[in-house]
Design a protein around this motif. Structure first.
Motif, short mmCIF file in Angstrom:
data_model
loop_
_atom_site.label_atom_id
_atom_site.label_comp_id
_atom_site.label_asym_id
_atom_site.label_seq_id
_atom_site.Cartn_x
_atom_site.Cartn_y
_atom_site.Cartn_z
N LEU A 21 62.29 -49.52 -111.03
CA LEU A 21 61.27 -50.56 -110.88
C LEU A 21 59.88 -49.96 -111.01
O LEU A 21 58.99 -50.57 -111.64
N HIS A 22 59.69 -48.79 -110.42
CA HIS A 22 58.40 -48.10 -110.53
C HIS A 22 58.07 -47.78 -111.99
O HIS A 22 56.94 -47.99 -112.45
N VAL A 23 59.04 -47.28 -112.73
CA VAL A 23 58.84 -46.93 -114.14
C VAL A 23 58.60 -48.19 -114.97
O VAL A 23 57.73 -48.22 -115.86
N SER A 30 51.39 -47.70 -109.98
CA SER A 30 51.70 -47.20 -108.64
C SER A 30 51.06 -48.03 -107.54
O SER A 30 51.52 -48.03 -106.40
N ILE A 31 49.99 -48.74 -107.89
CA ILE A 31 49.33 -49.56 -106.88
C ILE A 31 50.21 -50.75 -106.48
O ILE A 31 50.05 -51.34 -105.41
N LEU A 32 51.16 -51.10 -107.35
CA LEU A 32 52.09 -52.18 -107.05
C LEU A 32 53.40 -51.63 -106.48
O LEU A 32 53.88 -52.10 -105.44
N VAL A 33 53.99 -50.67 -107.18
CA VAL A 33 55.25 -50.06 -106.71
C VAL A 33 55.14 -48.55 -106.90
O VAL A 33 55.35 -48.04 -108.01
N LEU A 89 59.35 -40.62 -104.61
CA LEU A 89 58.92 -39.26 -104.31
C LEU A 89 57.52 -39.25 -103.71
O LEU A 89 57.25 -38.52 -102.74
N SER A 90 56.60 -40.05 -104.26
CA SER A 90 55.24 -40.10 -103.74
C SER A 90 55.21 -40.64 -102.31
O SER A 90 54.44 -40.17 -101.47
N PHE A 136 43.98 -51.04 -100.17
CA PHE A 136 44.90 -50.99 -101.32
C PHE A 136 45.58 -49.62 -101.45
O PHE A 136 45.79 -49.15 -102.56
N GLU A 137 45.90 -49.01 -100.32
CA GLU A 137 46.61 -47.73 -100.33
C GLU A 137 48.11 -48.03 -100.26
O GLU A 137 48.74 -47.94 -99.22
N THR A 138 48.65 -48.39 -101.41
CA THR A 138 50.04 -48.86 -101.46
C THR A 138 51.03 -47.78 -101.02
O THR A 138 52.03 -48.06 -100.37
N VAL A 139 50.74 -46.54 -101.41
CA VAL A 139 51.64 -45.44 -101.01
C VAL A 139 51.68 -45.34 -99.49
O VAL A 139 52.74 -45.14 -98.90
#
Length: 246
Positions: free
Chosen positions: A21-23, A28-31, A35-36, A211-214
């Motif tokens: 899903l990330h790829v 990255s701000i959404l998914v 690993l991160s 907006f710090e999604t991680v």
């Protein structure tokens, strides 16, 4: 071994789906990637502010759980022994069950100081489960066993410990099992809606605002892990030492 293999396979499946899903989304701000999130969670674990927030949230939820359990047992004893009190308190039980958690949180903000809102919310989530289950346990006590105990000259304390407590214990354990997870989620939700000082909910709210999604994912992972640990700890205590044996 087979059970562990299935758990590992399930974890690998969902982590793989998350990575795909990330790829696929590519933002990255959404998914963010698994690993991160893992690396950020490890970073958080090395910060004193993280453990201060965890300790604060755990204390609030534990306080709410304890208060709800004690209050639920007291009300259960009263309603089990008095039909009048049962008729009086039953509507309150139904109101608590039917009202959304968010409504209680908003009302609690008006009534209480901000730091006490998570405690109050967690308590309300525990109260109905303990109340209804313990009441059922008390009503399930076999009166013939009580009469037999009296015939053998057992005191009121021994009757309670040897007959009433064993009869109620399974109902009490079921109440704790069903409510501890709800108490944890309700307490963290209250912290998100009314953030105050160091807490998990405040950290989640800050990560959303900036907006710090991680960070949001990392704190959510921490909530899930802590929820499992907290639930197993409380259930273990309730099963082994939470109820006295005669």
């Amino acid at each position: 071994m087979k059970k562990r293999f299935y758990y590992a396979l399930s974890a690998a499946f969902w982590l793989g789906l998350w990575q795909l899903l990330h790829v696929f989304i590519g933002k990255s701000i959404l998914v963010p990637s698994p690993l991160s999130v893992l690396l950020r969670l490890c970073e958080l674990c090395g910060e004193s502010a993280f453990w201060l927030a965890v300790g604060t949230s755990l204390f609030r939820v534990a306080a709410g759980l304890a208060a709800g359990t004690v209050l639920g047992i007291i009300v259960a004893v009263l309603t089990a022994k008095s039909p009048l009190l049962k008729a009086l308190f039953s509507p309150a039980l139904q109101v608590i069950k039917a009202t959304p958690v968010a409504s209680f949180i908003i009302l609690a903000i008006l009534w209480l100081s901000v730091e006490n809102v998570p405690v109050f919310t967690s308590m309300l989530m525990v109260l109905p489960a303990v109340w209804s289950n313990v009441e059922k346990g008390i009503l399930s006590v076999d009166p013939m066993l009580l009469q037999m105990g009296k015939a053998f000259g057992l005191s009121g304390t021994k009757l309670f410990l040897r007959i009433t407590v064993p009869s109620v214990r399974p109902f009490f354990a079921a109440a704790i099992k069903s409510s501890v997870g709800m108490a944890w989620k309700a307490g963290v939700a209250a912290e998100v809606i009314c953030p105050h000082g160091y807490s998990i909910g405040s950290a989640l709210q800050d990560s959303k605002i900036y907006f710090e999604t991680v960070d949001t994912f990392a704190w959510t992972a921490a909530v899930i892990i802590l929820s499992v640990i907290f639930e197993k700890t409380v259930l273990g205590f309730a099963a082994k030492g939470g109820v006295p044996h005669a």
